[in-house]
Design an enzyme around this catalytic site. Structure first.
Site, PDB file in Angstrom:
ATOM      1  N   ASP A   1     -36.147 -81.869  -7.197  1.00 53.34           N
ATOM      2  CA  ASP A   1     -37.581 -81.647  -7.295  1.00 53.34           C
ATOM      3  C   ASP A   1     -37.838 -80.147  -7.452  1.00 53.34           C
ATOM      4  OD1 ASP A   1     -40.543 -81.997  -6.749  1.00 53.34           O
ATOM      5  OD2 ASP A   1     -39.867 -84.017  -6.248  1.00 53.34           O
TER       6      ASP A   1
ATOM      7  N   HIS B   1     -44.927 -79.792  -4.743  1.00 54.17           N
ATOM      8  CA  HIS B   1     -44.467 -81.135  -5.090  1.00 54.17           C
ATOM      9  C   HIS B   1     -43.185 -81.516  -4.340  1.00 54.17           C
ATOM     10  CE1 HIS B   1     -42.989 -84.412  -7.736  1.00 54.17           C
ATOM     11  NE2 HIS B   1     -44.241 -84.566  -8.117  1.00 54.17           N
TER      12      HIS B   1
ATOM     13  N   SER C   1     -44.571 -90.194  -8.203  1.00 48.98           N
ATOM     14  CA  SER C   1     -43.788 -89.190  -7.475  1.00 48.98           C
ATOM     15  C   SER C   1     -43.852 -89.411  -5.976  1.00 48.98           C
ATOM     16  CB  SER C   1     -44.326 -87.785  -7.761  1.00 48.98           C
ATOM     17  OG  SER C   1     -43.847 -87.283  -8.972  1.00 48.98           O
TER      18      SER C   1
END
Length: 669
Positions: free
Chosen positions: A79, A135, A456
């Site tokens: 990620d 994220h 996600s």
């Protein structure tokens, strides 16, 4: 000093390298003996507290306790990095990493501990695993964050934040900044295999391509050969059919669904009509008085509320009706605020249906459905002086329509292999509160959280569940873990009705796959469909790939002419997807008994409309654990079959204790 042209050398995902080469150099290399293939690098995007409880995971009881909260399992996250000093990554109560762990920590300060056991960066030109976007921090804490009391966003969704596998270890592989390059992704997967991870979680992916040309699929194949479970997000380009990403059958492909928590905000129109929506930003000082309501789309060239479209419209002190699309939802609020607007009513466009988000808006906002947006427009058309207000009602738990499939969640069929039904599963991916890299509330604290949506977010939920299953059943293969998740999934929502999509109609299997994950059932599935890595080779040959193309995936010599290739539906998958003409088709399935040693299962068939479905034998008898039994499934057209249609159904093996369900989709030709 000249920059090195050799970037990475790979030895696990395949034998090769990534380098900076000119087109002329590639052509020259193609003439060298032993050359197999070369391709230009592609860049792919990222797919962007209550959810453990929603999934039936409760502290000190049931499956969470029985699985030791994922103790001893290592989850590798590919990620955007991590914020290591966030309290979600505290190692309080954590054991040391397993002796097999070989990874390393590349922060230039003391950052890793018994929770965060490794952090590496693979992004060219960025020298740290630190997360700049939030994220990666969000996905890591969702999968395996430690318990953090008092987590909330603007006071909403208040409670204890915790990942799905809170005693699992985290290994971070930073492969993204704004985007993620394939060379970095492959290098990280190569390293993770060496490092000793048990689960790989990838909330990213590019356009669907043949699997030999899809580097996530290539890298994941090498991972599952080593017994590493790989989960990947389905992508956020729904609800159109055929948008599925990460569809290789050796991956768990995860779609997104809602949970039963709402962060309620209500638009109150001048005619006293009340329209419920959501917003994570709920200011206490916003008076519920009626203000002028304006819709820029009635005069501007588009309804998206950009700075350009608001430039010549007086929105000062008014509530502005904006439509989703064009730019981000929060960016619309910034445009309204900078133009002097007092608040925003954000309505879906038609594809969004009833899927709404609770987000950290920058001004008072309520996000409403497309249907309710039409009501606002109808009211505005009925009067020359339209007004509205917004009231904020905080956190409400108990939506019995949950889970519903999020509108953005990508749908099947699976373009590279439509004979494999995807997604495999859906899980929580809407309005998920988890750790963030900065405070979106602009307050001074390390305990920063944000609420965002996407496949996600659903992917790390399933990565965490896989870690729990791996901890409870260390001998289970990646395919067995996947089968257990799929065949035990829920088809019904909390109201005991069929799971719905963004239109509030029953969702089809291209949206739900096998259904919504049920972790407590997955740990004791009764029967499982196992697939060994070598079983995929006849399937790949059956896709009419060349020997060389299959070799790219298998990482060894393959001669398809010497292999009995199989059609897609013959792979021992927990679901079945077939193309049916006038000729009957029969496929084999083999189940392994992991339930009760002495058990009898009978089949219950819910056939697709227009299809006669036969299962032989219709009773399976077992006398031992790990015993395997094979059965046939035969598809034939009935008189009512409609050509050029797609139909779906299920069949279920049921014993006194277990229910093992497989979804079916038939393309009638």
């Amino acid at each position: 000093m000249e920059e090195s042209r050799m970037i990475y050398s790979y030895h696990n995902v395949f034998r090769g390298f990534a380098a900076r080469l000119s087109p002329e150099e590639v052509k020259a290399m193609e003439k060298i003996r032993g050359f197999i293939s070369a391709r230009a690098q592609k860049v792919v995007p990222l797919h962007t507290t209550h959810s453990p409880n929603f999934l039936g995971l409760n502290q000190n009881m049931g499956f969470w306790k029985d699985s030791n909260y994922g103790k001893g399992v290592i989850i590798g996250m590919l990620d955007s990095g991590i914020i290591p000093d966030h309290p979600s990554f505290s190692d309080e109560g954590m054991p040391p990493p397993p002796a097999k762990w070989k990874g390393r920590c590349e922060f230039n300060f003391t950052a890793c501990n018994n929770k965060l056991i490794g952090a590496r960066k693979f992004t060219i030109g960025n020298g740290t695993p630190l997360d700049e976007s939030g994220h990666g921090t969000h996905t890591a804490s969702t999968a395996a964050g430690n318990f953090v009391r008092g987590a909330n966003l603007f006071g909403n969704a208040n409670g204890t934040a915790v990942g799905i596998a809170p005693l699992a270890h985290l290994a971070i592989y930073k492969v993204c900044i704004d985007r993620c390059s394939e060379s970095d992704i492959l290098a990280a997967m190569d390293a993770a295999i060496d490092d000793g991870v048990d689960v790989l979680s990838l909330s990213l992916g590019g356009p669907a391509r043949n699997f030999f040309d899809e580097n996530i699929a290539v890298g994941a194949f090498s991972a599952i050969e080593k017994g590493i479970f790989v989960s990947a997000s389905a992508g956020n380009n729904g609800p159109s059919l055929g948008t599925m990403l990460n569809g290789a059958p050796w991956l768990l492909t995860v779609g997104a669904s809602t949970i039963d928590r709402k962060i309620r905000a209500t638009a109150v129109l001048g005619n006293n009509e009340k329209l419920d929506g959501e917003s994570a930003f709920q200011p206490m000082d916003f008076a519920p008085t009626q203000l002028s309501l304006i819709y820029p789309g009635s005069t501007a060239s588009n309804p998206f509320c950009t700075q350009a479209t608001l430039a010549n419209i007086d929105v000062r002190g008014k509530i502005v009706l904006c439509e989703t699309g064009g730019i981000g939802r929060i960016a619309k609020g910034r445009a309204v605020r900078s133009a002097g607007g007092a608040a925003m009513i954000l309505m879906n466009q038609e594809p969004g249906g009833y899927s709404i988000s609770a987000e950290a808006h920058v001004l008072p906002t309520v996000h409403i459905s497309y249907a309710d947006g039409l009501k606002v427009k109808a009211y505005m058309n009925s009067t020359t002086t339209s007004t509205a207000s917004i009231s904020f009602k905080g956190t409400i738990i108990g939506d019995d329509r949950a889970p519903t499939v999020a509108y953005f969640s990508n749908r099947g069929p699976n373009p590279p292999s439509p004979g494999i039904l995807k997604p495999d599963i859906i899980g929580p991916g809407v309005n998920i509160l988890a750790a963030w890299n900065v405070s979106v509330e602009n307050i001074s604290t390390k305990s920063t959280f944000n609420m965002i949506s996407g496949t996600s977010m659903s992917c790390p939920h399933l990565s965490g569940i896989a870690a729990l299953l791996k901890s409870a059943h260390p001998d289970w293969s990646p395919a067995v873990i996947k089968s257990a998740i799929m065949t035990s999934a829920d088809l019904m929502n909390l109201g005991n009705n069929l799971i719905e999509d963004e239109t509030l109609q029953p969702a089809n299997v291209f949206a739900t796959g096998s259904g919504h994950v049920n972790p407590s059932k997955a740990t004791d599935p009764g029967l499982v469909y196992d697939i060994q890595p070598e079983d995929y080779i006849p399937y790949l040959c059956g896709l009419n790939y060349t020997n060389q193309q299959v070799e790219i995936i298998a990482n060894r010599a393959v001669n398809c002419s010497e292999i009995s290739s199989i059609p897609e539906a013959q792979l021992n998958y927990p679901s079945i997807s077939v193309f049916l003409g006038s000729t009957n088709q029969t496929y084999l399935r083999t189940v392994t008994n992991v339930g009760e040693a002495n058990s009898v299962y009978t089949v219950q068939i819910d056939p697709p409309p227009g299809i006669d479905l036969g299962v032989e034998p219709n009773t399976l008898q077992f006398s031992a654990l790990n015993q395997k039994v094979t059965y046939n499934v035969t598809f034939s057209r009935s008189a009512s079959a409609r050509s050029k249609s797609i139909v779906q159904g299920f069949f279920t093996w049921t014993s006194a204790k277990y229910s093992v369900r497989s979804p079916i989709v038939v393309f009638i030709q």
